[in-house]
Write a protein that holds these residues in place. Structure first.
Motif, PDB file in Angstrom:
ATOM      1  N   GLY A  85       0.812  -1.210   0.000  1.00 40.38           N
ATOM      2  CA  GLY A  85       0.000   0.000   0.000  1.00 40.38           C
ATOM      3  C   GLY A  85       0.845   1.261   0.000  1.00 40.38           C
ATOM      4  N   MET A  86       1.933   1.255   0.751  1.00 39.32           N
ATOM      5  CA  MET A  86       2.831   2.415   0.796  1.00 39.32           C
ATOM      6  C   MET A  86       3.485   2.651  -0.559  1.00 39.32           C
ATOM      7  SD  MET A  86       4.770   2.017   4.407  1.00 39.32           S
ATOM      8  CE  MET A  86       3.877   1.869   5.925  1.00 39.32           C
ATOM      9  N   LEU A  87       3.897   1.569  -1.200  1.00 37.44           N
ATOM     10  CA  LEU A  87       4.509   1.715  -2.530  1.00 37.44           C
ATOM     11  C   LEU A  87       3.481   2.188  -3.552  1.00 37.44           C
ATOM     12  CD1 LEU A  87       6.885  -1.359  -2.641  1.00 37.44           C
ATOM     13  CD2 LEU A  87       7.477   1.039  -2.256  1.00 37.44           C
ATOM     14  N   ASP A  88       2.263   1.691  -3.452  1.00 38.85           N
ATOM     15  CA  ASP A  88       1.199   2.112  -4.344  1.00 38.85           C
ATOM     16  C   ASP A  88       0.903   3.603  -4.165  1.00 38.85           C
ATOM     17  OD1 ASP A  88      -0.973   1.451  -6.282  1.00 38.85           O
ATOM     18  OD2 ASP A  88      -2.235   2.091  -4.596  1.00 38.85           O
ATOM     19  N   HIS A  89       0.811   4.056  -2.917  1.00 34.39           N
ATOM     20  CA  HIS A  89       0.550   5.471  -2.650  1.00 34.39           C
ATOM     21  C   HIS A  89       1.724   6.332  -3.138  1.00 34.39           C
ATOM     22  CE1 HIS A  89      -1.573   8.801  -0.861  1.00 34.39           C
ATOM     23  NE2 HIS A  89      -0.469   9.158  -0.213  1.00 34.39           N
ATOM     24  N   SER A  90       2.949   5.865  -2.925  1.00 35.55           N
ATOM     25  CA  SER A  90       4.130   6.585  -3.413  1.00 35.55           C
ATOM     26  C   SER A  90       4.075   6.740  -4.929  1.00 35.55           C
ATOM     27  CB  SER A  90       5.421   5.841  -3.021  1.00 35.55           C
ATOM     28  OG  SER A  90       5.570   5.784  -1.630  1.00 35.55           O
ATOM     29  N   ALA A  91       3.679   5.672  -5.612  1.00 36.25           N
ATOM     30  CA  ALA A  91       3.565   5.723  -7.073  1.00 36.25           C
ATOM     31  C   ALA A  91       2.467   6.694  -7.502  1.00 36.25           C
ATOM     32  CB  ALA A  91       3.290   4.324  -7.626  1.00 36.25           C
ATOM     33  N   GLY A  92       1.372   6.758  -6.754  1.00 31.89           N
ATOM     34  CA  GLY A  92       0.297   7.698  -7.070  1.00 31.89           C
ATOM     35  C   GLY A  92       0.742   9.135  -6.934  1.00 31.89           C
ATOM     36  N   ILE A  93       1.484   9.445  -5.875  1.00 34.43           N
ATOM     37  CA  ILE A  93       2.020  10.793  -5.694  1.00 34.43           C
ATOM     38  C   ILE A  93       3.029  11.097  -6.798  1.00 34.43           C
ATOM     39  CG2 ILE A  93       3.453  12.245  -4.210  1.00 34.43           C
ATOM     40  CD1 ILE A  93       0.668  12.041  -3.100  1.00 34.43           C
ATOM     41  N   ALA A  94       3.867  10.103  -7.126  1.00 33.10           N
ATOM     42  CA  ALA A  94       4.849  10.297  -8.201  1.00 33.10           C
ATOM     43  C   ALA A  94       4.147  10.639  -9.507  1.00 33.10           C
ATOM     44  CB  ALA A  94       5.709   9.049  -8.365  1.00 33.10           C
ATOM     45  N   LYS A  95       3.094   9.913  -9.819  1.00 30.28           N
ATOM     46  CA  LYS A  95       2.357  10.178 -11.056  1.00 30.28           C
ATOM     47  C   LYS A  95       1.757  11.582 -11.032  1.00 30.28           C
ATOM     48  CE  LYS A  95      -1.179   8.641 -14.138  1.00 30.28           C
ATOM     49  NZ  LYS A  95      -1.819   7.570 -14.777  1.00 30.28           N
ATOM     50  N   ALA A  96       1.156  11.973  -9.916  1.00 29.37           N
ATOM     51  CA  ALA A  96       0.549  13.301  -9.805  1.00 29.37           C
ATOM     52  C   ALA A  96       1.591  14.401  -9.998  1.00 29.37           C
ATOM     53  CB  ALA A  96      -0.147  13.456  -8.459  1.00 29.37           C
ATOM     54  N   ALA A  97       2.806  14.167  -9.499  1.00 29.70           N
ATOM     55  CA  ALA A  97       3.871  15.162  -9.580  1.00 29.70           C
ATOM     56  C   ALA A  97       4.674  15.081 -10.881  1.00 29.70           C
ATOM     57  CB  ALA A  97       4.818  15.014  -8.394  1.00 29.70           C
ATOM     58  N   GLY A  98       4.445  14.034 -11.655  1.00 31.91           N
ATOM     59  CA  GLY A  98       5.232  13.862 -12.874  1.00 31.91           C
ATOM     60  C   GLY A  98       6.622  13.318 -12.616  1.00 31.91           C
ATOM     61  N   ALA A  99       6.822  12.694 -11.456  1.00 28.61           N
ATOM     62  CA  ALA A  99       8.112  12.080 -11.133  1.00 28.61           C
ATOM     63  C   ALA A  99       8.197  10.724 -11.830  1.00 28.61           C
ATOM     64  CB  ALA A  99       8.259  11.915  -9.624  1.00 28.61           C
ATOM     65  N   GLU A 100       9.324  10.439 -12.442  1.00 30.37           N
ATOM     66  CA  GLU A 100       9.484   9.181 -13.164  1.00 30.37           C
ATOM     67  C   GLU A 100      10.117   8.084 -12.329  1.00 30.37           C
ATOM     68  OE1 GLU A 100      11.240   9.552 -17.028  1.00 30.37           O
ATOM     69  OE2 GLU A 100      10.150  11.393 -17.447  1.00 30.37           O
ATOM     70  N   VAL A 101      10.723   8.439 -11.207  1.00 29.92           N
ATOM     71  CA  VAL A 101      11.457   7.471 -10.402  1.00 29.92           C
ATOM     72  C   VAL A 101      10.872   7.424  -8.993  1.00 29.92           C
ATOM     73  CG1 VAL A 101      13.709   6.940  -9.373  1.00 29.92           C
ATOM     74  CG2 VAL A 101      13.588   7.829 -11.710  1.00 29.92           C
ATOM     75  N   VAL A 102      10.647   6.208  -8.485  1.00 30.91           N
ATOM     76  CA  VAL A 102      10.282   5.993  -7.088  1.00 30.91           C
ATOM     77  C   VAL A 102      11.379   5.120  -6.486  1.00 30.91           C
ATOM     78  CG1 VAL A 102       8.619   5.016  -5.449  1.00 30.91           C
ATOM     79  CG2 VAL A 102       7.806   6.151  -7.533  1.00 30.91           C
ATOM     80  N   VAL A 103      12.031   5.630  -5.467  1.00 25.31           N
ATOM     81  CA  VAL A 103      13.111   4.918  -4.795  1.00 25.31           C
ATOM     82  C   VAL A 103      12.538   4.222  -3.564  1.00 25.31           C
ATOM     83  CG1 VAL A 103      15.304   5.200  -3.557  1.00 25.31           C
ATOM     84  CG2 VAL A 103      14.789   6.636  -5.550  1.00 25.31           C
ATOM     85  N   PHE A 104      12.918   2.960  -3.356  1.00 28.48           N
ATOM     86  CA  PHE A 104      12.536   2.272  -2.127  1.00 28.48           C
ATOM     87  C   PHE A 104      13.630   1.282  -1.783  1.00 28.48           C
ATOM     88  CE2 PHE A 104      11.027  -0.625  -5.317  1.00 28.48           C
ATOM     89  CZ  PHE A 104      11.083  -1.891  -4.758  1.00 28.48           C
ATOM     90  N   HIS A 105      13.682   0.906  -0.519  1.00 32.16           N
ATOM     91  CA  HIS A 105      14.654  -0.075  -0.056  1.00 32.16           C
ATOM     92  C   HIS A 105      13.977  -1.437  -0.134  1.00 32.16           C
ATOM     93  CE1 HIS A 105      17.400   3.044   1.350  1.00 32.16           C
ATOM     94  NE2 HIS A 105      16.283   3.716   1.599  1.00 32.16           N
ATOM     95  N   PRO A 106      14.537  -2.364  -0.896  1.00 36.17           N
ATOM     96  CA  PRO A 106      13.838  -3.618  -1.163  1.00 36.17           C
ATOM     97  C   PRO A 106      13.712  -4.568   0.012  1.00 36.17           C
ATOM     98  CG  PRO A 106      15.997  -3.655  -2.167  1.00 36.17           C
ATOM     99  CD  PRO A 106      15.791  -2.266  -1.640  1.00 36.17           C
ATOM    100  N   GLY A 107      14.559  -4.459   1.018  1.00 32.52           N
ATOM    101  CA  GLY A 107      14.403  -5.379   2.140  1.00 32.52           C
ATOM    102  C   GLY A 107      15.637  -5.471   3.008  1.00 32.52           C
ATOM    103  N   PHE A 108      15.567  -6.341   3.963  1.00 31.11           N
ATOM    104  CA  PHE A 108      16.631  -6.575   4.923  1.00 31.11           C
ATOM    105  C   PHE A 108      16.835  -8.082   5.047  1.00 31.11           C
ATOM    106  CE2 PHE A 108      14.211  -2.825   6.113  1.00 31.11           C
ATOM    107  CZ  PHE A 108      15.200  -1.855   6.166  1.00 31.11           C
TER     108      PHE A 108
END
Length: 122
Positions: A85-108
């Protein structure tokens, strides 16, 4: 020819999109990362206006998803669903802002071997 953009890992002002872009321009930046490492603080309207002003100013935007939004949870269930859900929301904000890159830490590792952790993320 490729162009190198540079800028901070945080929006310099949360007061308004206008204040944020003005601060980036004053400092000579051509890029900026929208910072959600700790929490979501920006709504879609703010993001859309920020993106519009950034494009006009030649500033490239990216988004840093919350740290908890990682896909390598050791167990499937609530935490993984929240991360998705957090990644989905991040992608939605990115799309609204016209950002092409979403950075996230894949795991531990979370007690796993490196190979097992990578398999879990993939």
């Amino acid at each position: 020819m490729a162009v190198t953009h540079f800028g901070p890992a945080r929006i310099p002002s949360r007061e308004s999109p206008e204040a944020a872009i003005a601060a980036l321009q004053e400092r000579g930046y051509s890029a900026c990362e929208i910072d959600f490492e700790g929490k979501f603080w920006m709504d879609y309207d703010f993001a859309a206006r920020l993106g519009e002003l950034a494009r006009e100013a030649g500033i490239v935007l990216s988004v840093h998803a919350p740290i908890a939004g990682f896909m390598g949870h050791a167990e499937r269930g609530k935490k993984l669903n929240m991360a998705t859900g957090m990644l989905d929301h991040s992608a939605g904000i990115a799309k609204a802002a016209g950002a092409e890159v979403v950075v996230f830490h894949p795991g531990f590792l979370l007690g796993r071997t490196r190979d097992d952790a990578i398999t879990s993320v993939c």
